[in-house]
Enzyme design. Structure first.
Site, PDB file in Angstrom:
ATOM      1  CB  ALA A  66      -0.911  -0.004   1.221  1.00 32.71           C
ATOM      2  N   GLY A 112      -0.154  -5.122   0.907  1.00 36.22           N
ATOM      3  CA  GLY A 112      -1.368  -5.077   0.104  1.00 36.22           C
ATOM      4  C   GLY A 112      -1.215  -5.749  -1.242  1.00 36.22           C
ATOM      5  CD  GLU A 115      -3.329  -7.505   3.096  1.00 35.64           C
ATOM      6  OE1 GLU A 115      -3.959  -7.728   4.146  1.00 35.64           O
ATOM      7  OE2 GLU A 115      -2.879  -6.377   2.805  1.00 35.64           O
ATOM      8  CD  GLU A 135       0.941  -5.857   5.900  1.00 42.32           C
ATOM      9  OE1 GLU A 135       0.279  -5.732   4.856  1.00 42.32           O
ATOM     10  OE2 GLU A 135       1.675  -6.846   6.118  1.00 42.32           O
TER      11      GLU A 135
END
Length: 255
Positions: A66, A112, A115, A135
């Protein structure tokens, strides 16, 4: 519609979404998430599209994560909203797409990015790919479904190790643990992904759509009953009639 952060190509029953932010290693920001989501909606409405491929621009990165700059100053309320909106508008939408979505992981798939790949139904990776959920090094946890989808793919113990350690794993290791389906040289990745997509595209889109819904209920109380219902439903649809007729007439079906 036109897009700024993604490229959308259509090619003989398959469509390719390329995340096009190479200057930031294709990191996901809000605009990119919105554009991928809109493209998924657009393609799910197109009868001519049978399979969707998601990949990143270049040979270094699928999606490096992200875009941290966008949420670095968020508080609890805005952070929850970010995670919920992302999951509902994109990640869950991909998982529940009526058409198969294949990730062609061409390099880094971190945070992300991993993911996003895990939300896809199938994952092919290049030999140079590195995958991980870093993370916890930021004092966070995965917020786009990572803690839920990773254990389903690799088991709870390995998922805990990957999440708690924040370490990156190689594409070959990812294949060994079931995180990706196949690994190819970078120059072959998209070709091999398209090859699989074309094979899938020749099969019944009605049956595949039902199969997606049924498989998504794997290991739930509703899974077996849903499979039985969908199996019966398909008997009244045109694809079953064409498929069975083609089999009996010893020809290829025309779905």
């Amino acid at each position: 519609m036109s897009y700024e952060n993604i490229l959308l190509e259509r090619e003989n029953k398959i469509s390719i979404i390329t995340i096009n932010r190479p200057e930031s290693l294709n990191a996901l920001n809000a605009k990119t998430i919105k554009e991928i989501s809109s493209a998924i909606d657009e393609l799910n409405e197109e009868e001519s599209c049978r399979v969707i491929i998601i990949t990143g621009n270049g040979v270094k990165s699928f999606v490096a994560g992200a875009d941290i700059k966008e949420f670095s100053d968020f508080g609890q309320e805005k952070a929850e909203e970010l995670a919920r909106n992302g999951q509902n508008s994109l990640f869950n939408k991909i998982e529940n797409s009526t058409k198969p979505v294949i990730a062609a992981v061409n390099g880094f798939a971190l945070g992300g990015g991993l993911e996003l790949a895990m939300a896809c139904h199938i994952r092919y990776a290049s030999e140079n790919a590195k995958l991980g959920l870093p993370e916890v090094t930021l004092g966070l946890i995965p917020g786009y479904g990572g803690t839920q989808r990773l254990p389903k793919l690799v088991g709870k113990g390995l998922a805990n190790e990957i999440i708690f350690s924040a370490k990156m794993i190689s594409a070959q290791k990812a294949k060994e643990i079931g995180l990706v389906n196949e690994v190819f040289p970078i120059e072959e990745l998209l070709f091999k992904t398209k090859e699989l997509a074309h094979t899938i595209a020749n099969n019944s889109p009605m049956a595949i759509s039902k199969a997606i819904s049924a498989v998504n209920l794997y290991d739930t109380e509703d899974g077996f009953e849903t499979e039985i219902k969908y199996f019966g439903d398909l008997f009244d649809l045109k694809d079953k009639k064409e498929g069975v007729s083609a089999f009996l007439e010893k020809r290829k079906p025309n779905f």
